[in-house]
Each structure stands twice: as structure tokens, then as C-alpha cells.
Enzyme design. Structure first.
Site, PDB file in Angstrom:
ATOM      1  N   ASN A 192     100.893 -73.509  26.677  1.00 39.59           N
ATOM      2  CA  ASN A 192     101.751 -73.442  25.493  1.00 39.59           C
ATOM      3  C   ASN A 192     102.800 -72.368  25.764  1.00 39.59           C
ATOM      4  O   ASN A 192     102.490 -71.184  25.757  1.00 39.59           O
ATOM      5  CB  ASN A 192     100.894 -73.093  24.268  1.00 39.59           C
ATOM      6  CG  ASN A 192     101.731 -72.856  23.027  1.00 39.59           C
ATOM      7  OD1 ASN A 192     102.939 -73.097  23.025  1.00 39.59           O
ATOM      8  ND2 ASN A 192     101.085 -72.389  21.963  1.00 39.59           N
TER       9      ASN A 192
ATOM     10  N   LYS B 275     105.231 -71.512  23.990  1.00 42.42           N
ATOM     11  CA  LYS B 275     105.729 -70.851  22.766  1.00 42.42           C
ATOM     12  C   LYS B 275     107.256 -70.770  22.813  1.00 42.42           C
ATOM     13  O   LYS B 275     107.892 -71.688  23.317  1.00 42.42           O
ATOM     14  CB  LYS B 275     105.050 -69.484  22.594  1.00 42.42           C
ATOM     15  CG  LYS B 275     103.516 -69.632  22.642  1.00 42.42           C
ATOM     16  CD  LYS B 275     102.755 -68.443  22.177  1.00 42.42           C
ATOM     17  CE  LYS B 275     101.257 -68.739  22.269  1.00 42.42           C
ATOM     18  NZ  LYS B 275     100.421 -67.654  21.755  1.00 42.42           N
TER      19      LYS B 275
ATOM     20  N   HIS C 193      98.821 -74.777  15.192  1.00 44.45           N
ATOM     21  CA  HIS C 193      98.624 -73.516  15.915  1.00 44.45           C
ATOM     22  C   HIS C 193      98.588 -72.353  14.918  1.00 44.45           C
ATOM     23  O   HIS C 193      99.305 -72.364  13.920  1.00 44.45           O
ATOM     24  CB  HIS C 193      99.755 -73.318  16.932  1.00 44.45           C
ATOM     25  CG  HIS C 193      99.480 -72.208  17.881  1.00 44.45           C
ATOM     26  ND1 HIS C 193      99.690 -70.882  17.550  1.00 44.45           N
ATOM     27  CD2 HIS C 193      98.982 -72.219  19.141  1.00 44.45           C
ATOM     28  CE1 HIS C 193      99.336 -70.131  18.589  1.00 44.45           C
ATOM     29  NE2 HIS C 193      98.904 -70.920  19.555  1.00 44.45           N
TER      30      HIS C 193
ATOM     31  N   GLU D   9      99.892 -69.550  14.974  1.00 51.96           N
ATOM     32  CA  GLU D   9     101.209 -68.929  14.713  1.00 51.96           C
ATOM     33  C   GLU D   9     102.002 -69.743  13.699  1.00 51.96           C
ATOM     34  O   GLU D   9     102.770 -69.188  12.911  1.00 51.96           O
ATOM     35  CB  GLU D   9     101.970 -68.747  16.036  1.00 51.96           C
ATOM     36  CG  GLU D   9     101.379 -67.596  16.837  1.00 51.96           C
ATOM     37  CD  GLU D   9     101.505 -67.742  18.348  1.00 51.96           C
ATOM     38  OE1 GLU D   9     102.311 -68.560  18.819  1.00 51.96           O
ATOM     39  OE2 GLU D   9     100.761 -67.034  19.057  1.00 51.96           O
TER      40      GLU D   9
ATOM     41  N   GLU E  43      90.942 -71.630  18.955  1.00 50.10           N
ATOM     42  CA  GLU E  43      91.747 -70.452  19.289  1.00 50.10           C
ATOM     43  C   GLU E  43      91.486 -69.347  18.277  1.00 50.10           C
ATOM     44  O   GLU E  43      92.121 -69.302  17.222  1.00 50.10           O
ATOM     45  CB  GLU E  43      93.238 -70.814  19.259  1.00 50.10           C
ATOM     46  CG  GLU E  43      93.646 -71.823  20.304  1.00 50.10           C
ATOM     47  CD  GLU E  43      95.082 -71.597  20.777  1.00 50.10           C
ATOM     48  OE1 GLU E  43      95.267 -71.557  21.990  1.00 50.10           O
ATOM     49  OE2 GLU E  43      95.985 -71.424  19.947  1.00 50.10           O
TER      50      GLU E  43
ATOM     51  N   GLY F 190      97.076 -63.494  22.598  1.00 48.02           N
ATOM     52  CA  GLY F 190      98.099 -62.533  22.990  1.00 48.02           C
ATOM     53  C   GLY F 190      97.631 -61.089  22.946  1.00 48.02           C
ATOM     54  O   GLY F 190      98.433 -60.169  23.037  1.00 48.02           O
TER      55      GLY F 190
ATOM     56  N   SER G 222      94.052 -65.518  25.334  1.00 47.21           N
ATOM     57  CA  SER G 222      94.000 -64.633  26.503  1.00 47.21           C
ATOM     58  C   SER G 222      93.251 -65.227  27.695  1.00 47.21           C
ATOM     59  O   SER G 222      92.512 -64.516  28.384  1.00 47.21           O
ATOM     60  CB  SER G 222      93.417 -63.275  26.113  1.00 47.21           C
ATOM     61  OG  SER G 222      94.232 -62.650  25.135  1.00 47.21           O
TER      62      SER G 222
HETATM   63  P1  13P Z   1      97.583 -66.301  24.916  1.00 52.39           P
HETATM   64  O1  13P Z   1      97.007 -67.033  26.103  1.00 52.39           O
HETATM   65  O2  13P Z   1      98.902 -65.653  25.216  1.00 52.39           O
HETATM   66  O3  13P Z   1      96.589 -65.408  24.281  1.00 52.39           O
HETATM   67  O4  13P Z   1      97.945 -67.437  23.821  1.00 52.39           O
HETATM   68  C1  13P Z   1      96.996 -68.379  23.482  1.00 52.39           C
HETATM   69  C2  13P Z   1      97.630 -69.415  22.649  1.00 52.39           C
HETATM   70  O5  13P Z   1      98.042 -69.161  21.540  1.00 52.39           O
HETATM   71  C3  13P Z   1      97.766 -70.764  23.219  1.00 52.39           C
HETATM   72  O6  13P Z   1      98.169 -71.685  22.265  1.00 52.39           O
END
Ligand code: 13P
Length: 256
Positions: free
Chosen positions: A9, A11, A95, A97, A167, A173, A213
Site C-alpha cells: 500500500n 499510500k 483502511h 487511515e 491491521e 507506521g 510495520s
Molecule cells: P506500515 O507497514 O507502514 O505500518 O503500514 C501498514 C499499512 O497501513 C498497510 O495498509
């Protein structure tokens, strides 16, 4: 046997040129991987041109969101049909976010899921608890809420097309990966719930990715867990070398 699926992803990262460079590196370094489904989910602006580069490769394309209407006066939105047209096979839905910053709720997740399925896109539906919810021992309750409401009205045939991504928000992150035992506990709960909502055979066929992560250093341990069927990788998917290493390490575990 569930095939492992590892998705990146991206982002809100990468210009077209940066995306093309990354795809060239991934195509060069991952061309001989067969036992893992590989997906990248770049921003909308890169989809169409990367789709052209990925033709006849072993890497599939996904988007990071969609809107549920086919077309109309919905400024800023992109439909499932448009994503298909741009060359997507997958789409991430719900997601954390999106839930946290853009008002995504289970009801909109559900509408998006239905729109994606109706168009033949494979949805990657994200579920997971915040730190506060985990500390308040509400993890399973949140997963139940996300899944039962997110999957409302989805029949057995349809659910078989879906991929679930667990997740935990506190692991995204932050560098704080869930331990493989924590991931397995949540994945097992999700699979048991799917068995209740549908049946065991259906639940056993659905792939559940872990996200939060994921790095070259922890993928092997995660992938060894019985109910972890892949990963949804954020930060580490932005770098060709680390995404390649994650996939190669997973491939080694599968061979062993
Ligand atoms: P990270 O791998 O940066 O923690 O992000 C995970 C994520 O949100 C994948 O959709």
C-alpha cells in the site's frame, strides 16, 4: 490451500516517475516468484501508466479506495468501473487511515465492498483495533463490529472473493509490529467469526493478511502462523529492496 498474498500500500507517496522506477525494480527482482500473489496499490494518478508496465508480469495492481456509485456528480471520487478501466484487479477498502481521517464507517465500507464485487474487483477489506481499544480489551469486539457490519448482505459466493486485512492501528507506521502470536490470535478470531457468519469451509478459503510495520525482519515469523495468509505492507513497500526482501523471505518460508 490458501495462496499467500503480499500487497504494497503506497499510500500518498510517489510521483509517476518514482512509481515507474519502483515498478521496474520490482519486475526485475521478482519475476520468478510464483508461489505468492504480489500486488501494488499506488495512488490513483499512477494506476493507468503502471498498469501498462505490469501487463504480462506476475505483479497485480490495486487501488487504495473507491466510491460506490458508478458515475455522477461526485467531485473527487473514483468508481469501481473507472478502477477496472485503469487496469486494477484489487481495491483496498476501509483502511484505518480512511476511517480515522476521512469519515469512513462500516456502512460506507459495506457499500464500497458491494460496488467492488459487482464490478469484479477483488476487495481487500481492512479491519483492526486502536491502541485504546486493545488496552480496553475490546479487540475482538471491534473486529466483530467491523466484520459483521462491513460484510452485511454479502453472500457466501461473494465473501469467497474477498481478502481480509487485519491491521491493528497501533502497529501501522509505528514500528510496533504485532507479535506473531498477537497476529495469529486476531486472525484465528476472524476466521472463526467467518465460520459462524458463513461456514467452516468458506472461512478456510478466505485469505487474511496482516498489516502493520511488516518488514524483512518480521515477515518470516508472521507468515509461519497458521492463519496469516500474507501481508499488507505500507512503508516497507515504498523501497524496492525491502519489498523484494519481504517477498523473497516469505517465499523461502513456503519452500521450507
Ligand atoms: P506500515 O507497514 O507502514 O505500518 O503500514 C501498514 C499499512 O497501513 C498497510 O495498509
Amino acid at each position: 490451500m490458501r495462496k499467500i498474498i503480499i500487497a504494497g500500500n503506497w499510500k500518498m507517496y510517489k510521483t509517476i516517475k518514482e512509481g515507474q522506477e519502483l515498478v521496474n525494480a520490482l519486475k526485475r527482482d521478482l519475476y520468478n516468484i510464483e508461489n505468492i500473489d504480489i500486488v501494488i496499490c499506488p495512488p490513483y494518478t499512477l494506476l493507468s501508466c503502471l498498469a501498462d508496465m505490469l501487463i504480462e508480469s506476475n505483479i497485480s495492481l490495486g487501488a487504495q479506495d473507491l466510491f460506490w456509485e458508478d458515475e455522477g456528480a461526485f467531485t473527487g471520487e473514483v468508481s469501481a468501473r473507472m478502477l477496472k478501466d485503469a487496469g486494477c484487479t484489487f481495491v483496498i477498502i476501509g483502511h484505518s487511515e480512511r476511517r480515522q481521517y476521512f469519515g469512513e464507517i462500516n456502512e460506507s465500507v459495506n457499500k464500497k465492498l458491494k460496488a467492488a464485487l459487482a464490478c469484479g474487483l477483488i476487495p481487500i477489506v481492512c479491519v483492526g483495533e486502536s491502541l485504546k481499544e486493545r488496552e480496553g480489551k475490546k479487540t475482538f469486539k471491534v473486529l466483530e463490529d467491523h466484520l459483521t457490519n462491513g460484510l452485511s448482505g454479502i453472500n457466501q459466493q461473494e465473501v469467497l472473493q474477498i481478502i481480509i486485512a487485519y491491521e491493528p492501528v497501533w502497529a501501522i507506521g509505528t514500528g510496533n509490529t504485532a507479535s506473531s502470536a498477537q497476529a495469529e490470535e486476531a486472525h484465528k478470531y476472524i476466521r472463526d467469526l467467518l465460520a459462524k457468519l458463513y461456514d467452516q469451509e468458506t472461512a478456510d478459503s478466505i485469505r487474511i493478511q496482516y498489516g502493520g510495520s511488516v518488514k524483512p525482519g518480521n515477515i518470516s515469523e508472521l507468515i509461519r502462523e497458521a492463519d496469516v495468509d500474507g501481508a499488507l505492507v505500507g512503508g516497507a513497500s515504498l523501497d524496492g529492496a525491502s519489498f523484494t526482501e519481504i517477498i523473497r523471505k516469505a517465499a523461502e518460508v513456503l519452500k521450507s
